[in-house]
Design a protein around this motif. Structure first.
Motif, PDB file in Angstrom:
ATOM      1  N   UNK A 546     -75.755   9.439 -25.483  1.00  0.00           N
ATOM      2  CA  UNK A 546     -76.366   8.735 -26.603  1.00  0.00           C
ATOM      3  C   UNK A 546     -77.141   7.495 -26.254  1.00  0.00           C
ATOM      4  N   UNK A 547     -77.316   7.211 -24.990  1.00  0.00           N
ATOM      5  CA  UNK A 547     -78.061   6.021 -24.574  1.00  0.00           C
ATOM      6  C   UNK A 547     -79.143   6.403 -23.567  1.00  0.00           C
ATOM      7  N   UNK A 548     -80.190   5.601 -23.509  1.00  0.00           N
ATOM      8  CA  UNK A 548     -81.220   5.806 -22.497  1.00  0.00           C
ATOM      9  C   UNK A 548     -80.709   5.222 -21.182  1.00  0.00           C
ATOM     10  N   UNK A 549     -80.612   6.092 -20.188  1.00  0.00           N
ATOM     11  CA  UNK A 549     -80.084   5.643 -18.893  1.00  0.00           C
ATOM     12  C   UNK A 549     -81.180   5.444 -17.856  1.00  0.00           C
ATOM     13  N   UNK A 550     -82.308   6.143 -18.035  1.00  0.00           N
ATOM     14  CA  UNK A 550     -83.426   6.003 -17.102  1.00  0.00           C
ATOM     15  C   UNK A 550     -84.726   6.236 -17.870  1.00  0.00           C
ATOM     16  N   UNK A 551     -85.807   5.640 -17.366  1.00  0.00           N
ATOM     17  CA  UNK A 551     -87.134   5.916 -17.904  1.00  0.00           C
ATOM     18  C   UNK A 551     -88.174   5.651 -16.823  1.00  0.00           C
ATOM     19  N   UNK A 552     -89.236   6.448 -16.853  1.00  0.00           N
ATOM     20  CA  UNK A 552     -90.278   6.285 -15.839  1.00  0.00           C
ATOM     21  C   UNK A 552     -91.017   7.594 -15.623  1.00  0.00           C
ATOM     22  N   UNK A 553     -91.900   7.631 -14.630  1.00  0.00           N
ATOM     23  CA  UNK A 553     -92.630   8.849 -14.294  1.00  0.00           C
ATOM     24  C   UNK A 553     -91.744   9.771 -13.471  1.00  0.00           C
ATOM     25  N   UNK A 554     -92.179  11.020 -13.349  1.00  0.00           N
ATOM     26  CA  UNK A 554     -91.418  11.987 -12.564  1.00  0.00           C
ATOM     27  C   UNK A 554     -91.202  11.496 -11.130  1.00  0.00           C
ATOM     28  N   UNK A 555     -92.271  11.080 -10.481  1.00  0.00           N
ATOM     29  CA  UNK A 555     -92.153  10.663  -9.093  1.00  0.00           C
ATOM     30  C   UNK A 555     -91.247   9.446  -8.935  1.00  0.00           C
ATOM     31  N   UNK A 556     -91.374   8.500  -9.868  1.00  0.00           N
ATOM     32  CA  UNK A 556     -90.559   7.290  -9.777  1.00  0.00           C
ATOM     33  C   UNK A 556     -89.077   7.611  -9.963  1.00  0.00           C
ATOM     34  N   UNK A 557     -88.763   8.506 -10.881  1.00  0.00           N
ATOM     35  CA  UNK A 557     -87.357   8.832 -11.147  1.00  0.00           C
ATOM     36  C   UNK A 557     -86.765   9.659 -10.022  1.00  0.00           C
ATOM     37  N   UNK A 558     -87.557  10.534  -9.418  1.00  0.00           N
ATOM     38  CA  UNK A 558     -87.046  11.297  -8.268  1.00  0.00           C
ATOM     39  C   UNK A 558     -86.753  10.352  -7.107  1.00  0.00           C
ATOM     40  N   UNK A 559     -87.646   9.383  -6.919  1.00  0.00           N
ATOM     41  CA  UNK A 559     -87.447   8.398  -5.841  1.00  0.00           C
ATOM     42  C   UNK A 559     -86.220   7.540  -6.105  1.00  0.00           C
ATOM     43  N   UNK A 560     -85.958   7.214  -7.390  1.00  0.00           N
ATOM     44  CA  UNK A 560     -84.803   6.369  -7.739  1.00  0.00           C
ATOM     45  C   UNK A 560     -83.482   7.067  -7.454  1.00  0.00           C
ATOM     46  N   UNK A 561     -83.509   8.404  -7.341  1.00  0.00           N
ATOM     47  CA  UNK A 561     -82.320   9.175  -6.974  1.00  0.00           C
ATOM     48  C   UNK A 561     -81.156   8.960  -7.954  1.00  0.00           C
ATOM     49  N   UNK A 562     -81.459   8.970  -9.246  1.00  0.00           N
ATOM     50  CA  UNK A 562     -80.429   8.827 -10.268  1.00  0.00           C
ATOM     51  C   UNK A 562     -80.139  10.159 -10.960  1.00  0.00           C
TER      52      UNK A 562
END
Length: 579
Positions: A546-562
């Motif tokens: 029920x909460x936003x845990x991550x936000x960003x572009x595809x490449x940025x989120x893949x790099x963040x490894x979350x």
């Protein structure tokens, strides 16, 4: 307890009076014909009484006999046309009521419809409307006939002989008492019966619709128990109404013989005293017998009127569902914004969404991803204005989405869910729901835009009748129809909730690309279970509990490894693991 309101007695009475007022001329014709038929029916007993007197005196009865036959024929003809006029009046009134009901149901908030459940709405729109129809078409005219006949017969009784009339009135004394006893209990009993019927329908519908879930989780015994409980409640409420009828009808049947017996007994004494003639007593006895049929009809229809009144209260109850007044302000642009958004499906339940803040710029393509149960579909419904937040706000162009007038909201924000409905009718009619003024070229272009190639195989093209009895559409074709409606509606913001989930992966990918081209420049919010949709988005929002845990572009989120990166690796490892 009803999920939808039930109209009160005053509302029902006003609605019934309005049904009559809307067709005053028709009602006047019905009353006039029934009155003439009742008046013609009064002639036969009086003439038979005179025939008896004439026979006693040794006179001719040919003229009186001919007059009796003539009045009987006139009553037959007048009754036939009176009933026909009554049926036509009833059908017209029922048509207006049905249109009123459908118009109101179509304006109900989606949340109210879902809370009510399938059984409640199905019962009100089918069983209750049918009961009201039978009451308006059959019971009301029949009740009117009975009232007119009883009134005219009692007047004729008084004119014939006041003493014998008093005997007849005295013999009917039990009827008002038992009828009052019945009416005080009938409305609540029939309302409870209607509610029990709705609960049983809801139980059957839920079990049938969720048959796969019942099978998978071995819920057979539980669903059987729920169904048995619903049937038991329906049986108990049905027996309650039956007990009321078992008192009303036997008392009434026994009461019918009393006026005839009193008239004959007192009439015999009056004949011995020389106060009346034999013909008058015969006529009075025939009038007393003649009261039986209309009284029986009145009481039978009064019983049906209670069922019809309870059904009408349920039908009118949908008009008491509160609908928020739309705000006159219109959105300044197409920016979709959620601020400190909270939502729970019930006041006592935990929040499905909690403190969600999100801004979607005009023309942006946003993907919402997350594990099952994260609240993605709920967020989509809130962004489309189908539900109201429990806290915080959801706006488009600075105006709460749920407060927009229906037509404006559909033009601004449109939700396309995985499950779509194909209405009975032609393909053209199904598409025209989204754009009534669209030409055939527009409809064909919309189908082509979503790659609905199966349309070329339809026997009559756009005029092909759809439905189980005609040309059934599978889930994939139904989804194509839904997406074509989106193209035709041309909304500024589109919320896609698994909109291509029923298509195979290759077809879904192809359809999404074609739809993306058509929706270029529009704001698209895609609840993505196939993560290639998320990869193509301008921005991705990841929901968790029920909460936003991550936000960003595809490449940025893949790099963040979350969380998103984990979902993406699972997706890459096997499309079956789609989160």
């Amino acid at each position: 307890m009803n999920a939808l309101p039930v109209a009160g007695p005053d509302v029902v009475r006003r609605a019934a009076r309005q049904l009559i007022a809307d067709d005053r001329r028709g009602m006047a014709v019905v009353v006039a014909l029934h009155a003439l038929a009742a008046a013609a029916g009064l002639a036969a007993p009086a003439l038979l009484g005179r025939i008896v007197d004439r026979v006693e005196q040794g006179g001719s009865v040919d003229t009186l006999a001919a007059a009796t036959v003539a009045f009987a024929a006139a009553q037959l003809v007048l009754t036939r046309f009176a009933r026909l006029a009554g049926l036509r009046f009833g059908e017209r009134a029922l048509a207006r009521l049905r249109e009123r009901f459908v118009d109101r149901v179509l304006t109900l908030p989606i949340a109210a419809v879902e809370r009510a459940g399938t059984g409640e709405l199905v019962t009100r729109s089918t069983g209750d409307v049918t009961t009201v129809g039978a009451t308006v078409r059959d019971a009301a005219p029949d009740l009117l006939i009975g009232i007119v006949q009883v009134t005219f017969t009692l007047v004729a009784f008084v004119v014939l002989d006041p003493v014998l009339a008093v005997c007849a009135f005295a013999g009917l004394g039990a009827l008002p008492v038992v009828t009052r006893w019945y009416l005080r209990r009938a409305r609540s009993a029939y309302l409870e019966a209607g509610t029990a019927h709705a609960e049983m329908t809801e139980s059957l519908a839920a079990t049938t619709a969720g048959a796969r879930t019942v099978e998978a989780y071995r819920l057979h015994e539980h669903r059987i128990g729920v169904g048995d409980g619903a049937v038991e409640r329906m049986l108990c409420t049905g027996l309650a109404t039956l007990r009321l009828r078992s008192v009303l009808f036997p008392v009434c049947d026994a009461s019918y013989a009393v006026p005839v017996a009193l008239v004959l007994l007192v009439g015999g004494l009056l004949i011995d005293a020389g106060a009346v003639g034999l013909g008058s007593v015969v006529a009075a006895a025939l009038y007393a017998v003649q009261l039986v049929d209309p009284l029986d009809r009145i009481l039978l229809r009064v019983e049906q009127l209670q069922a019809g009144g309870a059904a009408l209260a349920r039908v009118l109850g949908v008009e008491e569902v509160p609908v928020a007044e739309p705000r006159p302000a219109l959105p300044r642009d197409d920016t979709v914004e959620a601020i400190a958004l909270r939502f729970a499906y019930d006041a006592t339940a935990r929040n499905v969404l909690d403190d969600v803040t999100l801004t979607v710029a005009p023309g942006e393509r946003l993907a919402i991803v997350g594990p099952s149960g994260a609240g993605k579909s709920t967020l989509g419904r809130l962004l489309a204005g189908l539900d109201r937040p429990s806290g915080g706000s959801v706006t488009v162009g600075g105006v709460p989405v749920a407060d927009l007038p229906v037509d404006e909201r559909r033009h601004r924000v449109l939700l396309v869910a995985q499950e779509q409905h194909v209405f009975l009718g032609t393909l053209r009619e199904n598409l025209a729901v989204a754009a009534p003024d669209a030409t055939d070229a527009d409809l064909s272009a919309a189908l082509d835009a979503v790659d609905a190639r199966w349309v070329a195989d339809l026997p009559a093209g756009l005029d092909t009748a759809l439905g189980a009895a005609h040309t059934p559409l599978g889930p994939a074709a139904a989804q194509h129809v839904a997406l074509a409606r989106v193209v035709l509606a041309d909304p500024r913001v589109v919320v896609l909730d698994e909109a291509t989930a029923v298509l195979d992966p290759a077809a879904a990918r192809h359809t999404e690309r074609r739809l993306s081209a058509v929706l270029h420049g529009r704001t698209v919010i895609a609840i993505a279970h196939r993560l290639h949709t998320a990869r193509d988005a301008d921005r991705i929002v990841v929901l968790g509990r029920g909460r936003i845990t991550e936000r960003g572009t595809h490449d940025a989120l893949v790099t963040a490894d979350g969380t998103y990166a984990s979902l993406w690796r699972s997706w890459q490892g096997g499309p079956g693991l789609q989160g």
